[in-house]
Design an enzyme around this catalytic site. Sequence first.
Site, mmCIF file in Angstrom:
data_model
loop_
_atom_site.group_PDB
_atom_site.id
_atom_site.type_symbol
_atom_site.label_atom_id
_atom_site.label_comp_id
_atom_site.label_asym_id
_atom_site.label_seq_id
_atom_site.Cartn_x
_atom_site.Cartn_y
_atom_site.Cartn_z
ATOM 1 C CE1 TYR A 13 -3.322 3.121 0.780
ATOM 2 C CE2 TYR A 13 -2.422 2.771 3.086
ATOM 3 C CZ TYR A 13 -3.285 3.477 1.683
ATOM 4 O OH TYR A 13 -4.216 4.511 2.042
ATOM 5 C CG LEU A 35 4.877 -10.463 -5.035
ATOM 6 C CD1 LEU A 35 4.680 -11.364 -6.310
ATOM 7 C CD2 LEU A 35 4.253 -9.266 -5.090
ATOM 8 C CG ASN A 37 -0.823 -8.201 3.021
ATOM 9 O OD1 ASN A 37 -2.052 -8.578 2.478
ATOM 10 N ND2 ASN A 37 -0.712 -6.941 3.875
ATOM 11 C CG LEU A 61 13.730 -8.087 2.001
ATOM 12 C CD1 LEU A 61 12.747 -6.890 1.836
ATOM 13 C CD2 LEU A 61 15.002 -7.505 1.342
ATOM 14 C CB SER A 127 3.867 2.825 13.409
ATOM 15 O OG SER A 127 2.566 2.863 14.393
ATOM 16 C CE1 TYR A 152 3.274 -3.073 12.444
ATOM 17 C CE2 TYR A 152 1.971 -1.847 13.726
ATOM 18 C CZ TYR A 152 2.438 -1.947 12.777
ATOM 19 O OH TYR A 152 2.793 -0.682 12.049
ATOM 20 C CE LYS A 156 6.205 -1.072 11.562
ATOM 21 N NZ LYS A 156 6.984 -1.174 10.439
ATOM 22 C CE1 TYR A 180 5.986 6.226 7.120
ATOM 23 C CE2 TYR A 180 5.021 4.149 6.833
ATOM 24 C CZ TYR A 180 6.023 4.864 6.753
ATOM 25 O OH TYR A 180 6.831 4.406 5.965
ATOM 26 C CG ASN A 202 -6.204 -0.541 8.913
ATOM 27 O OD1 ASN A 202 -5.421 -1.407 8.251
ATOM 28 N ND2 ASN A 202 -5.879 -0.374 10.277
HETATM 29 N N1 UDP Z 1 -12.296 1.226 13.828
HETATM 30 C C1 UDP Z 1 -13.613 1.291 13.818
HETATM 31 N N2 UDP Z 1 -14.294 0.304 13.192
HETATM 32 C C2 UDP Z 1 -13.785 -0.434 12.441
HETATM 33 C C3 UDP Z 1 -12.232 -0.256 12.315
HETATM 34 C C4 UDP Z 1 -11.748 0.651 13.161
HETATM 35 O O1 UDP Z 1 -14.522 1.806 14.667
HETATM 36 O O2 UDP Z 1 -14.283 -1.364 11.731
HETATM 37 C C5 UDP Z 1 -11.652 2.476 14.705
HETATM 38 C C6 UDP Z 1 -10.440 2.215 15.671
HETATM 39 O O3 UDP Z 1 -11.267 1.608 16.658
HETATM 40 C C7 UDP Z 1 -9.873 3.288 15.719
HETATM 41 C C8 UDP Z 1 -9.869 4.107 14.514
HETATM 42 O O4 UDP Z 1 -11.138 3.489 13.808
HETATM 43 O O5 UDP Z 1 -10.338 4.270 16.907
HETATM 44 C C9 UDP Z 1 -8.644 3.807 13.675
HETATM 45 O O6 UDP Z 1 -8.519 2.460 13.582
HETATM 46 P P1 UDP Z 1 -7.492 1.622 12.603
HETATM 47 O O7 UDP Z 1 -7.736 0.101 12.883
HETATM 48 O O8 UDP Z 1 -7.740 2.046 10.854
HETATM 49 O O9 UDP Z 1 -6.322 2.242 12.667
HETATM 50 P P2 UDP Z 1 -5.378 2.099 14.207
HETATM 51 O O10 UDP Z 1 -5.245 3.652 14.716
HETATM 52 O O11 UDP Z 1 -5.986 1.286 15.169
HETATM 53 O O12 UDP Z 1 -3.870 1.792 13.869
#
Ligand code: UDP
Length: 342
Positions: A13, A35, A37, A61, A127, A152, A156, A180, A202
Amino acid sequence: MSKQILVTGGTGYIGSHTVVELQNSGFDVVIVDDLSNSQIEVLDNIEKITGIRPAFEKFDLSDSVLTDQFFNKYTNIEAIIHFAAFKAVGESVQKPLEYYRNNINSLLNLLTGMKKYGVKHMVFSSSCTVYGQPDKLPVTEATPRKEAESPYGNTKAICEDIMRDFCKTNEDLNCIALRYFNPIGAHESGLIGEFPVGVPNNLVPFITQTAAGLREELSIFGDDYDTPDGTAIRDYINVVDLAKAHVVAINRLIEDKKKSNYEFFNVGTGEGYSVMQLVKAFIEVTGVDLKYKIVGRRGGDIEKIWADTTYGNTELGWKSEKTLEETLASAWKWEKNVRGLN
Ligand code: UDP
């Protein structure tokens, strides 16, 4: 022969968007990706956008022999941008050894290659997870790191520490870690974007898949947080803006503008949005009637985080440009393209 940039995870991504920005800035790119993911067709779409097909090698890697053979073959590499890693928080809790083995060994093999083959620079994808739930917001680069919530996140933090220690004793080699915040959106062409395998973890991919009819409804995890509307707050950074931060970081290293040979920067917008604000913005921008419901909190989620971007703006010389609305529109354009909708 011009110098090359090695982009590990370059069909993924953030990697694919970064390859596009590098090529648009005149860099010669070689991608390494196993590849696991991502799809090989991403190369076709990078070529459609930039007119250039990047060189590509498929291998893992975390295999030290294969990584050494790669450096032996590609003798013109000036810098590495290292994206290739496992990234699913929940899965990392289930498979900690796989995460530690893959994410840490890959970095060790690349640093070993840098030293042995004289590759001077690395930009690493870190991150904001390294900050945990900060005591004070927004987070600056001086905000202390907290113990990671997941294997995870811990990979980092460990990788940052490895680079810091490596740079201490290898003064002619340089690393920048970019921390990020939440990358979202897709290239404006609609040709590359995020392509999660299975049910997305996500928020934005889940939203776009629900809007496209692949999922019944979005679950919003928790509305009892200490935030204005009760839903959690994040700093959502456009993936093309984020990709450009990597080009800026590479130029900083090549042009020797760095302050020290190990540096780290926050890469966010400086603005926090709640889940509910983001959902409403998506509905507003796309006109799609998105179904959602409030459910309980997701384990391991923090309440709120957003970046202080001052140091990145002034010292790195990078700033996010795209609005949340543009970014959500790009995510929706990509999803529609992938699903053949109009
Ligand atoms: N979230 C949500 N529903 C979903 C996925 C995520 O409400 O189906 C919320 C999650 O609880 C967080 C925000 O969206 O508050 C961002 O979540 P994401 O997994 O995208 O990134 P994170 O901040 O966890 O790395």
